[in-house]
Motif scaffolding. Structure first.
Motif: not given
Ligand SMILES: C[S@@+](CC[C@H](N)C(=O)[O-])C[C@H]1O[C@@H](n2cnc3c(N)ncnc32)[C@H](O)[C@@H]1O
Length: 495
Positions: A199-200, A309, A334-335, A377, A379, A381, A461, A468-472
């Motif tokens: 996710i970063g 990362y 994505q941002y 950007s 934040i 999801h 979002y 998209f693999e959601c990990e929320c």
């Molecule tokens: C708007 S950015 C958010 C900031 C991002 N985490 C970063 O470090 O740049 C969106 C990206 O974050 C990651 N991300 C955000 N929410 C996520 C979620 N619920 N599950 C998985 N990946 C997520 C995905 O890689 C997505 O493309």
């Protein structure tokens, strides 16, 4: 019929004549002058092909047709209705049904129209007219008004005075409410943190926030053309590349490459060493450089997190122009926030498009401006749990998460706790409603519920990229993968 028979007789006689053998030349009793070569040449009769004519064929066709009609009009064994009868019955039944239906609709429409007309005729007419300007009080016929005498307007004046006072009271109340929703305090608001290598980064609350409180207000870092279908239009991509290059050429270069290392790596910029990156990530002057309200409170990103990362990111050795364009397009997908859509929607919930990719989209989608924000950007999801229904796994973003069979006790507990789950923030872009302090294209982040210090800020979002693999938290707590398997994420195939 008589005419047909006579034509048939004539044709028959003609055919019979032609079929007769020709008499020898000498037996001819008529002389032909048709040829200038004399009579010593043999003359053949012209062979004219004549058809029997349409009436003959018609007459012949009538016979099988009559047999067919006779056959289909015969009743079956045991008095069964004939085929023809059944056919007519079927047609008349269908037609009758349509006819009945249209009659019924017509009658209903006429009855409704009559009813409406009576309603309008019978409705009492308004007997007062709003006066739109004060001088209107003095207007009126001078007939039968002796000079120096005027109608007593005290009651009218009192009415309008009251109306004015009520209006002022309403405005004062609205202003009082607005002052409660004032601009975000100029106090520590957010810090950047690390969520996971996949996710970063994420943004975390630097203090407690009350429900509806504005958290921060930030100006855009980049603005570029954007197509809501994310089509790889050349102008659009060039505009994104230009915008990114402008950032790289300016004072935000370092912070942009540290905050968005994946984009930097794809465009050939290697991630900064941790010491350098850590200073930038923690600096209010760097990470908070676009803040208008609210203060940036530092970073919690550790060396291990940063390296886990950035070491995964492949750095392009010599990216071509095409590579850079594609990287920027992907990044915008994505941002970026769709400014126009978010502005229309007011407080953003599902409207903004941080990651709304529609694969294979083509021409025709509206192109407008989208913004990337340095903090906004980052934040992440979070899916919105569905408040109704019997499924703990169903979440608003996807129709594809199917209901899992759950006990009613489980579903009711899911409902009762849904208010504390799901995204905790929403955004608005540009001035709207009570957030009049937000400038055009600026983003303002608001708490949807009470947020505790250290809690990650999240929002929905809306649409998401296919696969998209959601990990929320919503997905992880939904039990979709069973207890202990939440970290696998769920495959959101919406859009
Ligand atoms: C708007 S950015 C958010 C900031 C991002 N985490 C970063 O470090 O740049 C969106 C990206 O974050 C990651 N991300 C955000 N929410 C996520 C979620 N619920 N599950 C998985 N990946 C997520 C995905 O890689 C997505 O493309």
């Amino acid at each position: 019929m008589v005419a047909a028979m006579s034509a048939f007789r004539q044709r028959f006689a003609q055919v019979a004549r032609q079929a007769r053998p020709l008499r020898p030349n000498g037996a001819r009793n008529t002389r032909s002058y048709a040829s200038s070569h004399g009579e010593h040449h043999e003359h053949h009769a012209h062979n004219v092909e004549e058809s029997l004519g349409i009436p003959v064929y018609l007459t012949l066709g009538v016979i099988p047709a009559s047999i067919f009609v006779y056959w289909i009009s015969r009743p079956g064994q045991d008095g069964e209705l004939s085929t023809m009868h059944k056919w007519f019955q079927k047609i008349s039944k269908e037609y009758g049904r349509d006819w009945e239906q249209s009659n019924h609709l017509m009658t209903a429409a006429i009855e409704q129209a009559a009813h409406d007309r009576h309603l309008l005729y019978g409705a009492p007419r308004g007997r007062h007219f709003e006066l739109t300007y004060p001088e209107a009080f003095g207007h009126g016929s001078q007939m039968n008004v002796p000079a120096g005498h005027y109608i007593n307007l005290d009651k009218v004046i009192a009415h309008y005075q009251k109306q004015h006072l009520d209006d002022e009271a309403r405005k004062a109340k609205k202003l009082a409410a607005a002052s409660q929703h004032s601009a975000p305090q100029d106090a520590p608001a957010v810090r950047v943190g690390f969520v996971s290598p996949a996710i970063g980064y994420g943004l975390f609350a630097a203090r407690d926030f009350a429900k509806d409180e504005f958290i921060f207000h930030e100006a855009p870092m980049m603005t570029a053309l954007f197509n809501e279908k994310f089509s790889a239009d050349k102008n659009l991509m060039q505009s994104q590349v230009r915008s990114y290059r402008a950032v790289l050429a300016g004072p935000s270069r370092d912070v942009a490459t540290v905050a968005f290392p994946a984009l930097a790596a794809r465009t050939g910029i290697a991630p900064a060493p941790f010491e350098e990156a850590a200073d930038i990530l923690a600096s209010p002057a760097e990470m908070g450089r676009y803040l208008v309200h609210g203060r940036f409170a530092g970073s919690t990103v550790t060396r291990e997190e940063y390296l886990s990362y950035t070491s995964r990111l492949p750095v392009a050795a010599a990216p071509s122009e095409k590579d850079v364009r594609e990287a920027c397009l992907e990044f915008f997908k994505q941002y970026a926030f769709d400014v126009r859509r978010a502005a229309r929607a007011g407080v953003g919930t599902a409207a903004a498009a941080a990651a709304a990719a529609v694969p294979g989209a083509g021409a025709g989608a509206a192109t407008h401006r989208a913004c990337i924000y340095l903090l906004g950007s980052l934040i992440n999801h979070c899916c919105t749990p569905q408040s109704t229904g019997a499924s703990t796994a169903s979440i608003s973003c996807s129709g594809l998460i199917k209901s899992t069979s759950t006990s009613s006790a489980k579903s009711s507990s899911s409902r009762s706790s849904s208010s504390s789950k799901g995204p905790n923030c929403s955004w608005r872009i540009g001035p709207s409603g009570l957030a009049h302090f937000v400038k055009p294209r600026h983003i303002c982040v608001q708490a949807r519920r009470a947020i505790r210090e250290g809690e990650q800020l999240t929002w929905d979002y809306g649409k998401r990229e296919k696969g998209f693999e959601c990990e929320c938290d919503t997905c992880r707590s939904s039990g979709w993968f069973g207890p202990g398997l939440g970290n696998l994420g769920y495959l959101c195939t919406v859009l």
